[in-house]
Design a protein around this motif. Structure first.
Motif, PDB file in Angstrom:
ATOM      1  N   TRP A 148       0.835  -1.198   0.000  1.00 31.73           N
ATOM      2  CA  TRP A 148       0.000   0.000   0.000  1.00 31.73           C
ATOM      3  C   TRP A 148       0.876   1.257   0.000  1.00 31.73           C
ATOM      4  N   GLY A 149       0.687   2.078  -1.013  1.00 28.13           N
ATOM      5  CA  GLY A 149       1.497   3.274  -1.176  1.00 28.13           C
ATOM      6  C   GLY A 149       2.614   3.098  -2.184  1.00 28.13           C
ATOM      7  N   GLY A 150       2.895   1.862  -2.590  1.00 24.40           N
ATOM      8  CA  GLY A 150       3.946   1.596  -3.569  1.00 24.40           C
ATOM      9  C   GLY A 150       3.383   1.519  -4.972  1.00 24.40           C
ATOM     10  N   LYS A 151       4.260   1.538  -5.978  1.00 26.06           N
ATOM     11  CA  LYS A 151       3.816   1.421  -7.372  1.00 26.06           C
ATOM     12  C   LYS A 151       4.403   0.197  -8.061  1.00 26.06           C
ATOM     13  N   GLU A 152       5.264  -0.526  -7.368  1.00 27.80           N
ATOM     14  CA  GLU A 152       5.887  -1.714  -7.949  1.00 27.80           C
ATOM     15  C   GLU A 152       5.333  -2.977  -7.302  1.00 27.80           C
ATOM     16  N   ALA A 153       4.948  -3.948  -8.133  1.00 29.92           N
ATOM     17  CA  ALA A 153       4.365  -5.194  -7.618  1.00 29.92           C
ATOM     18  C   ALA A 153       5.352  -5.901  -6.690  1.00 29.92           C
ATOM     19  N   PHE A 154       4.840  -6.386  -5.580  1.00 28.03           N
ATOM     20  CA  PHE A 154       5.670  -7.088  -4.588  1.00 28.03           C
ATOM     21  C   PHE A 154       4.982  -8.374  -4.141  1.00 28.03           C
ATOM     22  N   PHE A 155       3.763  -8.266  -3.623  1.00 25.87           N
ATOM     23  CA  PHE A 155       2.993  -9.442  -3.219  1.00 25.87           C
ATOM     24  C   PHE A 155       2.361 -10.098  -4.439  1.00 25.87           C
ATOM     25  N   GLY A 156       2.050 -11.385  -4.302  1.00 25.15           N
ATOM     26  CA  GLY A 156       1.202 -12.016  -5.299  1.00 25.15           C
ATOM     27  C   GLY A 156      -0.232 -11.537  -5.127  1.00 25.15           C
ATOM     28  N   THR A 157      -1.106 -11.941  -6.046  1.00 25.53           N
ATOM     29  CA  THR A 157      -2.528 -11.619  -5.868  1.00 25.53           C
ATOM     30  C   THR A 157      -3.158 -12.512  -4.797  1.00 25.53           C
ATOM     31  N   ASN A 158      -2.452 -13.536  -4.388  1.00 24.13           N
ATOM     32  CA  ASN A 158      -2.650 -14.278  -3.143  1.00 24.13           C
ATOM     33  C   ASN A 158      -4.106 -14.570  -2.754  1.00 24.13           C
ATOM     34  N   PRO A 159      -4.756 -15.475  -3.481  1.00 18.39           N
ATOM     35  CA  PRO A 159      -6.158 -15.803  -3.194  1.00 18.39           C
ATOM     36  C   PRO A 159      -6.383 -16.414  -1.806  1.00 18.39           C
ATOM     37  N   ILE A 160      -7.587 -16.199  -1.315  1.00 13.94           N
ATOM     38  CA  ILE A 160      -8.076 -16.789  -0.074  1.00 13.94           C
ATOM     39  C   ILE A 160      -9.378 -17.513  -0.411  1.00 13.94           C
ATOM     40  N   ALA A 161      -9.527 -18.746   0.056  1.00 16.28           N
ATOM     41  CA  ALA A 161     -10.738 -19.503  -0.245  1.00 16.28           C
ATOM     42  C   ALA A 161     -11.267 -20.208   0.998  1.00 16.28           C
ATOM     43  N   PHE A 162     -12.592 -20.342   1.051  1.00 16.33           N
ATOM     44  CA  PHE A 162     -13.273 -21.067   2.124  1.00 16.33           C
ATOM     45  C   PHE A 162     -14.281 -22.009   1.493  1.00 16.33           C
ATOM     46  N   GLY A 163     -14.437 -23.162   2.091  1.00 10.20           N
ATOM     47  CA  GLY A 163     -15.476 -24.090   1.660  1.00 10.20           C
ATOM     48  C   GLY A 163     -16.202 -24.677   2.848  1.00 10.20           C
ATOM     49  N   PHE A 164     -17.539 -24.661   2.803  1.00 13.88           N
ATOM     50  CA  PHE A 164     -18.363 -25.210   3.883  1.00 13.88           C
ATOM     51  C   PHE A 164     -19.462 -26.081   3.283  1.00 13.88           C
ATOM     52  N   PRO A 165     -19.542 -27.346   3.645  1.00 17.28           N
ATOM     53  CA  PRO A 165     -20.631 -28.180   3.141  1.00 17.28           C
ATOM     54  C   PRO A 165     -21.967 -27.724   3.708  1.00 17.28           C
ATOM     55  N   THR A 166     -23.020 -27.931   2.942  1.00 14.16           N
ATOM     56  CA  THR A 166     -24.356 -27.485   3.372  1.00 14.16           C
ATOM     57  C   THR A 166     -25.359 -28.628   3.464  1.00 14.16           C
ATOM     58  N   GLY A 167     -24.925 -29.848   3.154  1.00 11.62           N
ATOM     59  CA  GLY A 167     -25.857 -30.965   3.174  1.00 11.62           C
ATOM     60  C   GLY A 167     -26.559 -31.162   1.849  1.00 11.62           C
ATOM     61  N   ASN A 168     -26.218 -30.329   0.835  1.00  9.62           N
ATOM     62  CA  ASN A 168     -26.769 -30.518  -0.510  1.00  9.62           C
ATOM     63  C   ASN A 168     -25.640 -30.314  -1.520  1.00  9.62           C
ATOM     64  N   ASP A 169     -25.991 -30.165  -2.796  1.00 12.40           N
ATOM     65  CA  ASP A 169     -24.951 -30.073  -3.822  1.00 12.40           C
ATOM     66  C   ASP A 169     -24.497 -28.647  -4.071  1.00 12.40           C
ATOM     67  N   GLN A 170     -24.852 -27.723  -3.177  1.00 12.47           N
ATOM     68  CA  GLN A 170     -24.418 -26.336  -3.317  1.00 12.47           C
ATOM     69  C   GLN A 170     -23.703 -25.885  -2.046  1.00 12.47           C
ATOM     70  N   PRO A 171     -22.447 -26.285  -1.855  1.00  7.08           N
ATOM     71  CA  PRO A 171     -21.704 -25.824  -0.679  1.00  7.08           C
ATOM     72  C   PRO A 171     -21.453 -24.323  -0.758  1.00  7.08           C
ATOM     73  N   VAL A 172     -21.119 -23.747   0.362  1.00  2.00           N
ATOM     74  CA  VAL A 172     -20.662 -22.360   0.378  1.00  2.00           C
ATOM     75  C   VAL A 172     -19.198 -22.372  -0.057  1.00  2.00           C
TER      76      VAL A 172
END
Length: 361
Positions: A148-172
């Motif tokens: 933050w405040g810089g103009k040159e890339a340093f960190f990756g875009t570094n994804p964060i993911a969560f998965g929670f089952p719901t008891g059906n075929d559409q988990p969170v």
């Protein structure tokens, strides 16, 4: 854009990978991950990535059949050396082992080093949800976000993911980059010759740009300003420092033809066995009530519905299973040229009028 049958695209992927010497188990995992991304609408992480993976296999920068080593450092702690394999393969093996560990001890913390790009983090969260486990996943990547405040890339875009089952075929399923947009979307825009929104990135001089090529030479902007940059740092610590992989600018870029060193991408997963915390039926009842009440919140005038993360993926997948997967002309050409190298014909296009009959559902 032309439209293709998902199962035929998957078979094409498998044949290409197997012709490069990849074992069948691994080729099926990689192909499944790529085509699932296309089905779910994450085309930037779909079959368009196959040519660059193949190129790195051919120039020996990624191992086709890595000898992934998994060491149990404590009852719930797994340390994984990916042997410079493709991240899809390394993470698939790690998650499989982690599922067994979590079912035994209640949790599994998995640190992975010496890996490469692993596609969508959601793919591995879905693996856990199928076993009624919750999952949190992280990965680092080549520099894409400036501090933050810089103009040159340093960190990756570094994804964060969560998965929670719901008891059906559409988990969170929550899968988001710590940047405003995934760098893969900018790469895809550059390949397709299209502009990007002017709030996605800055050029090398620090100014907003709509040009994806200038954005790739500059920096993607963090999600939520300073907060996104802070999250990118946290992911870098978990996946790079704690996992023993490269971090920040030391993570090598898959797309850099002049690079000779291994990427040494790091991943980190946390698996939780819900049954060790509470009765599974009670969890499903509670999470379904939570989602039901959330969706019943009064809507804004311009909102048609309230969806939870994972619903769009499921609907998009169901729809594309019926109508097919669209590929841009540039992606299509790259794949055809790749197939020609191995005498593997690229699938024929399908007609939308006949797609419901010709596609697998």
């Amino acid at each position: 854009m032309n439209t293709y049958n998902e199962s035929e695209l998957k078979q094409f992927c498998e044949k290409v990978l197997e012709n490069m010497g990849m074992c069948k188990d691994y080729s099926e995992v990689v192909a499944d991950s790529l085509i699932k991304a296309n089905l779910e609408g994450t085309d930037s992480h779909g079959i368009s990535r196959l040519p660059i993976y193949a190129k790195r296999f051919m120039d020996k920068r990624i191992k086709v059949n890595p000898d992934v080593k998994i060491t149990k450092k404590a009852p719930s702690v797994l340390q994984v050396d990916g042997d410079n394999g493709l991240g899809h393969i390394v993470s698939w093996k790690a998650i499989k082992e982690g599922i067994d560990t979590a079912k035994e001890t209640g949790t599994a913390a998995i640190g992975i080093r010496n890996s490469n790009h692993f596609g969508t983090a959601s793919y591995f969260c879905q693996m856990a949800c199928e076993e009624n486990l919750a999952c949190v996943g992280f990965t680092n990547s080549p520099p894409g976000i400036a501090p933050w405040g810089g103009k040159e890339a340093f960190f990756g875009t570094n994804p964060i993911a969560f998965g929670f089952p719901t008891g059906n075929d559409q988990p969170v399923i929550i899968d988001l980059s710590t940047s405003i947009a995934a760098r893969g979307k900018i790469i895809l825009a550059a390949k397709q010759g299209t502009e990007i929104p002017d709030d996605w990135a800055i050029d090398e001089n620090g100014y907003p740009t709509k040009d994806p090529a200038a954005a790739l030479n500059g920096s993607v902007l963090p999600l939520g300003g300073a907060k996104g940059a802070a999250l990118a740092l946290a992911v870098e610590i978990l996946t790079g420092v704690l996992s023993g992989a490269a971090f920040g600018p030391h993570v090598k870029n898959l797309y850099d033809d002049n690079e000779t060193e291994n990427a040494n991408v790091g991943h980190f997963f946390l698996l939780l066995d819900i049954e060790k915390f509470m009765d599974l039926s009670l969890f499903f009842s509670a999470i379904q009530n939570l989602l039901k009440e959330m969706k019943e919140v009064p809507k804004k005038p311009d909102a048609r519905e309230i969806r939870y993360p994972g619903e769009r993926r499921k609907r998009e997948s169901d729809g594309r299973l019926l109508t097919g997967i669209k590929l841009s002309g540039n992606v299509e050409q790259d794949l055809k040229e790749l197939g020609d190298k191995f005498n593997i014909p690229f699938p024929e296009t399908i007609s939308l009028d006949n797609s419901s009959k010709s596609l697998s559902i």
